[in-house]
Design a protein around this motif. Structure first.
Motif, PDB file in Angstrom:
ATOM      1  N   PHE A 106      -9.161  11.593   8.113  1.00 40.99           N
ATOM      2  CA  PHE A 106      -7.725  11.301   8.131  1.00 40.99           C
ATOM      3  C   PHE A 106      -7.479   9.845   8.490  1.00 40.99           C
ATOM      4  O   PHE A 106      -6.693   9.160   7.832  1.00 40.99           O
ATOM      5  CB  PHE A 106      -7.023  12.227   9.140  1.00 40.99           C
ATOM      6  CG  PHE A 106      -5.593  11.854   9.389  1.00 40.99           C
ATOM      7  CD1 PHE A 106      -4.631  12.139   8.446  1.00 40.99           C
ATOM      8  CD2 PHE A 106      -5.231  11.187  10.543  1.00 40.99           C
ATOM      9  CE1 PHE A 106      -3.316  11.778   8.654  1.00 40.99           C
ATOM     10  CE2 PHE A 106      -3.914  10.826  10.756  1.00 40.99           C
ATOM     11  CZ  PHE A 106      -2.952  11.125   9.815  1.00 40.99           C
ATOM     12  N   ILE A 107      -8.189   9.343   9.517  1.00 41.59           N
ATOM     13  CA  ILE A 107      -7.982   7.954   9.943  1.00 41.59           C
ATOM     14  C   ILE A 107      -8.368   6.991   8.828  1.00 41.59           C
ATOM     15  O   ILE A 107      -7.652   6.035   8.525  1.00 41.59           O
ATOM     16  CB  ILE A 107      -8.790   7.673  11.231  1.00 41.59           C
ATOM     17  CG1 ILE A 107      -8.182   8.449  12.400  1.00 41.59           C
ATOM     18  CG2 ILE A 107      -8.796   6.194  11.567  1.00 41.59           C
ATOM     19  CD1 ILE A 107      -9.050   8.488  13.623  1.00 41.59           C
ATOM     20  N   MET A 108      -9.501   7.268   8.165  1.00 44.63           N
ATOM     21  CA  MET A 108      -9.937   6.384   7.077  1.00 44.63           C
ATOM     22  C   MET A 108      -8.946   6.386   5.926  1.00 44.63           C
ATOM     23  O   MET A 108      -8.617   5.343   5.359  1.00 44.63           O
ATOM     24  CB  MET A 108     -11.324   6.798   6.589  1.00 44.63           C
ATOM     25  CG  MET A 108     -12.417   6.261   7.470  1.00 44.63           C
ATOM     26  SD  MET A 108     -14.027   6.574   6.790  1.00 44.63           S
ATOM     27  CE  MET A 108     -14.018   5.474   5.405  1.00 44.63           C
ATOM     28  N   LEU A 109      -8.465   7.585   5.552  1.00 47.70           N
ATOM     29  CA  LEU A 109      -7.495   7.683   4.460  1.00 47.70           C
ATOM     30  C   LEU A 109      -6.206   6.951   4.806  1.00 47.70           C
ATOM     31  O   LEU A 109      -5.637   6.240   3.978  1.00 47.70           O
ATOM     32  CB  LEU A 109      -7.179   9.149   4.167  1.00 47.70           C
ATOM     33  CG  LEU A 109      -8.201   9.952   3.387  1.00 47.70           C
ATOM     34  CD1 LEU A 109      -7.787  11.401   3.341  1.00 47.70           C
ATOM     35  CD2 LEU A 109      -8.324   9.416   1.984  1.00 47.70           C
ATOM     36  N   PHE A 110      -5.788   7.095   6.069  1.00 45.62           N
ATOM     37  CA  PHE A 110      -4.531   6.464   6.470  1.00 45.62           C
ATOM     38  C   PHE A 110      -4.664   4.945   6.488  1.00 45.62           C
ATOM     39  O   PHE A 110      -3.743   4.229   6.081  1.00 45.62           O
ATOM     40  CB  PHE A 110      -4.095   7.006   7.842  1.00 45.62           C
ATOM     41  CG  PHE A 110      -2.704   6.620   8.205  1.00 45.62           C
ATOM     42  CD1 PHE A 110      -1.639   7.015   7.405  1.00 45.62           C
ATOM     43  CD2 PHE A 110      -2.444   5.849   9.308  1.00 45.62           C
ATOM     44  CE1 PHE A 110      -0.352   6.646   7.709  1.00 45.62           C
ATOM     45  CE2 PHE A 110      -1.159   5.479   9.623  1.00 45.62           C
ATOM     46  CZ  PHE A 110      -0.106   5.888   8.823  1.00 45.62           C
ATOM     47  N   LEU A 111      -5.832   4.450   6.927  1.00 44.04           N
ATOM     48  CA  LEU A 111      -6.062   2.999   6.888  1.00 44.04           C
ATOM     49  C   LEU A 111      -6.024   2.494   5.444  1.00 44.04           C
ATOM     50  O   LEU A 111      -5.462   1.431   5.162  1.00 44.04           O
ATOM     51  CB  LEU A 111      -7.402   2.658   7.538  1.00 44.04           C
ATOM     52  CG  LEU A 111      -7.413   2.620   9.064  1.00 44.04           C
ATOM     53  CD1 LEU A 111      -8.815   2.314   9.557  1.00 44.04           C
ATOM     54  CD2 LEU A 111      -6.442   1.562   9.570  1.00 44.04           C
ATOM     55  N   GLY A 112      -6.625   3.268   4.546  1.00 48.21           N
ATOM     56  CA  GLY A 112      -6.591   2.901   3.128  1.00 48.21           C
ATOM     57  C   GLY A 112      -5.169   2.867   2.603  1.00 48.21           C
ATOM     58  O   GLY A 112      -4.781   1.939   1.873  1.00 48.21           O
ATOM     59  N   TRP A 113      -4.381   3.861   3.009  1.00 45.16           N
ATOM     60  CA  TRP A 113      -2.960   3.906   2.607  1.00 45.16           C
ATOM     61  C   TRP A 113      -2.226   2.664   3.088  1.00 45.16           C
ATOM     62  O   TRP A 113      -1.496   2.014   2.341  1.00 45.16           O
ATOM     63  CB  TRP A 113      -2.326   5.176   3.178  1.00 45.16           C
ATOM     64  CG  TRP A 113      -0.869   5.318   2.901  1.00 45.16           C
ATOM     65  CD1 TRP A 113       0.151   4.729   3.570  1.00 45.16           C
ATOM     66  CD2 TRP A 113      -0.264   6.086   1.859  1.00 45.16           C
ATOM     67  NE1 TRP A 113       1.347   5.086   3.024  1.00 45.16           N
ATOM     68  CE2 TRP A 113       1.127   5.918   1.974  1.00 45.16           C
ATOM     69  CE3 TRP A 113      -0.772   6.908   0.852  1.00 45.16           C
ATOM     70  CZ2 TRP A 113       2.013   6.531   1.116  1.00 45.16           C
ATOM     71  CZ3 TRP A 113       0.124   7.531   0.004  1.00 45.16           C
ATOM     72  CH2 TRP A 113       1.488   7.338   0.128  1.00 45.16           C
ATOM     73  N   LEU A 114      -2.442   2.316   4.377  1.00 42.86           N
ATOM     74  CA  LEU A 114      -1.752   1.155   4.945  1.00 42.86           C
ATOM     75  C   LEU A 114      -2.158  -0.126   4.221  1.00 42.86           C
ATOM     76  O   LEU A 114      -1.320  -0.986   3.939  1.00 42.86           O
ATOM     77  CB  LEU A 114      -2.074   1.025   6.435  1.00 42.86           C
ATOM     78  CG  LEU A 114      -1.403   2.020   7.366  1.00 42.86           C
ATOM     79  CD1 LEU A 114      -1.767   1.712   8.798  1.00 42.86           C
ATOM     80  CD2 LEU A 114       0.099   1.982   7.197  1.00 42.86           C
ATOM     81  N   LEU A 115      -3.473  -0.247   3.917  1.00 42.94           N
ATOM     82  CA  LEU A 115      -3.942  -1.461   3.243  1.00 42.94           C
ATOM     83  C   LEU A 115      -3.336  -1.580   1.853  1.00 42.94           C
ATOM     84  O   LEU A 115      -2.995  -2.670   1.413  1.00 42.94           O
ATOM     85  CB  LEU A 115      -5.466  -1.439   3.136  1.00 42.94           C
ATOM     86  CG  LEU A 115      -6.227  -2.015   4.314  1.00 42.94           C
ATOM     87  CD1 LEU A 115      -7.709  -1.807   4.124  1.00 42.94           C
ATOM     88  CD2 LEU A 115      -5.942  -3.504   4.428  1.00 42.94           C
ATOM     89  N   LEU A 116      -3.231  -0.444   1.153  1.00 39.85           N
ATOM     90  CA  LEU A 116      -2.750  -0.522  -0.223  1.00 39.85           C
ATOM     91  C   LEU A 116      -1.237  -0.679  -0.313  1.00 39.85           C
ATOM     92  O   LEU A 116      -0.745  -1.306  -1.243  1.00 39.85           O
ATOM     93  CB  LEU A 116      -3.196   0.708  -1.016  1.00 39.85           C
ATOM     94  CG  LEU A 116      -4.644   0.650  -1.497  1.00 39.85           C
ATOM     95  CD1 LEU A 116      -5.027   1.935  -2.178  1.00 39.85           C
ATOM     96  CD2 LEU A 116      -4.851  -0.502  -2.460  1.00 39.85           C
ATOM     97  N   THR A 117      -0.501  -0.119   0.659  1.00 40.68           N
ATOM     98  CA  THR A 117       0.957  -0.278   0.565  1.00 40.68           C
ATOM     99  C   THR A 117       1.434  -1.527   1.297  1.00 40.68           C
ATOM    100  O   THR A 117       2.310  -2.228   0.805  1.00 40.68           O
ATOM    101  CB  THR A 117       1.691   0.943   1.135  1.00 40.68           C
ATOM    102  OG1 THR A 117       1.223   1.156   2.464  1.00 40.68           O
ATOM    103  CG2 THR A 117       1.438   2.178   0.306  1.00 40.68           C
ATOM    104  N   LEU A 118       0.842  -1.805   2.475  1.00 40.46           N
ATOM    105  CA  LEU A 118       1.254  -2.934   3.338  1.00 40.46           C
ATOM    106  C   LEU A 118       2.761  -2.914   3.583  1.00 40.46           C
ATOM    107  O   LEU A 118       3.435  -3.926   3.510  1.00 40.46           O
ATOM    108  CB  LEU A 118       0.823  -4.277   2.739  1.00 40.46           C
ATOM    109  CG  LEU A 118      -0.640  -4.650   2.930  1.00 40.46           C
ATOM    110  CD1 LEU A 118      -0.914  -6.001   2.321  1.00 40.46           C
ATOM    111  CD2 LEU A 118      -1.014  -4.667   4.397  1.00 40.46           C
ATOM    112  N   ASP A 119       3.262  -1.711   3.795  1.00 45.24           N
ATOM    113  CA  ASP A 119       4.691  -1.539   3.999  1.00 45.24           C
ATOM    114  C   ASP A 119       4.832  -0.669   5.238  1.00 45.24           C
ATOM    115  O   ASP A 119       4.373   0.461   5.260  1.00 45.24           O
ATOM    116  CB  ASP A 119       5.288  -0.859   2.757  1.00 45.24           C
ATOM    117  CG  ASP A 119       6.794  -0.732   2.866  1.00 45.24           C
ATOM    118  OD1 ASP A 119       7.332  -1.065   3.939  1.00 45.24           O
ATOM    119  OD2 ASP A 119       7.417  -0.297   1.886  1.00 45.24           O
TER     120      ASP A 119
END
Lengths: 171, 99
Positions: free
Chosen positions: A21-34
């Motif tokens: 979950f943490i890895m997926l969420f970090l990926g989400w944050l990196l890709l959206t940067l919002d």
């Protein structure tokens, strides 16, 4: 047969998959940067369900972090990988112009045993144009190369595999 | 204008990759030449875009995309050639090493 949905098992899976979950969420944050509330909320919900559902299917044998190579290994490895990709791209272009192709499968036995390193070596072989890892059997790789019919060409393929393997050997 | 050189290099890779797909006559060679498009061309393209955009949030996203492409790109190449190999399609007409 469809398994009945078991709520307590679902909760246990979520407990197990917090790393994912943490890895997926970090990926989400990196890709959206919002960092607005609605984006974060959607990210948390999506990552939560992805982590929970994927963990229900794949049970990790042991945590990946135990195998993961450090930066001291990764930086020279990536430099070597990019160098090899461009080197073999240009030789591939020459092969395409000359139309010389003698594809063959050669067997390379690696001396490393941990699964992540074998996957990384196989992946980097497939990344370099001109060679593809077709199959693995334990720590044996079956490598398809564009020119590997003669013994001399086979040894060239093997040496390029060994150069990747050398990064992951324990010192 | 180093990024435009990288874009020209990308075009060269794409052109030769496609020529290779038409020029080679058997499945495995075509797979191998399409991996030129898959990795080298995409990598050069994204590096060109990173240089073009400078260091900002766009280049960070591009780096994440590059890492993702480099991890997942080989898998489709591998799966197609593996399924061909397991379905007993000959590697060469002269017969190569088989399992």
């Amino acid at each position: 047969m469809i398994k009945r949905f078991n709520f307590s098992r679902f909760i246990r899976c979520i407990k197990n998959s917090y790393q994912l979950f943490i890895m997926l969420f970090l990926g989400w944050l990196l890709l959206t940067l919002d960092f607005s509330y609605i984006e974060m909320l959607v990210g948390i919900v999506v990552c939560f369900f992805l982590a929970a559902l994927t963990n229900y299917i794949y049970q990790p044998v042991s945590p990946v972090s135990r195998y993961f190579p450090g930066l001291i290994v990764l930086i020279p490895y990536l430099t070597r990988l990019i160098f090899e990709i461009y080197k073999s791209s240009f030789s591939m272009i020459i092969r395409i112009i000359r139309n010389d192709n003698e594809p063959a499968v050669s067997m390379v036995k690696l001396s490393i045993s941990n699964p992540l390193s074998i996957a990384l070596v196989a992946n980097s072989i497939t990344l370099t144009p001109g060679t593809i890892t077709i199959d693995t059997d334990g720590s044996t790789l079956y490598v398809l190369a564009i020119k590997a019919m003669s013994e001399q060409d086979k040894s060239i393929v093997e040496s390029s595999v060994r150069s990747f393997e050398a990064f992951f050997k324990r010192k | 204008m180093i990024w435009s050189l990288f874009l020209i290099l990308t075009c060269i890779f794409i052109v030769f990759g496609i020529i290779g797909i038409y020029r080679f006559k058997d499945l495995y060679c075509r797979m191998l030449s399409s991996s030129l498009l898959d990795t080298a061309a995409v990598m050069t393209l994204i590096i060109a875009l990173i240089i073009r955009s400078g260091f900002n949030s766009v280049s960070l996203k591009l780096m994440v995309i590059l890492a993702f492409v480099m991890l997942t790109g080989p898998i489709n190449n591998h799966v197609i050639s593996r399924s061909a190999y397991l379905n007993d399609i000959d590697v060469t007409k002269h017969g190569g090493d088989r399992k």
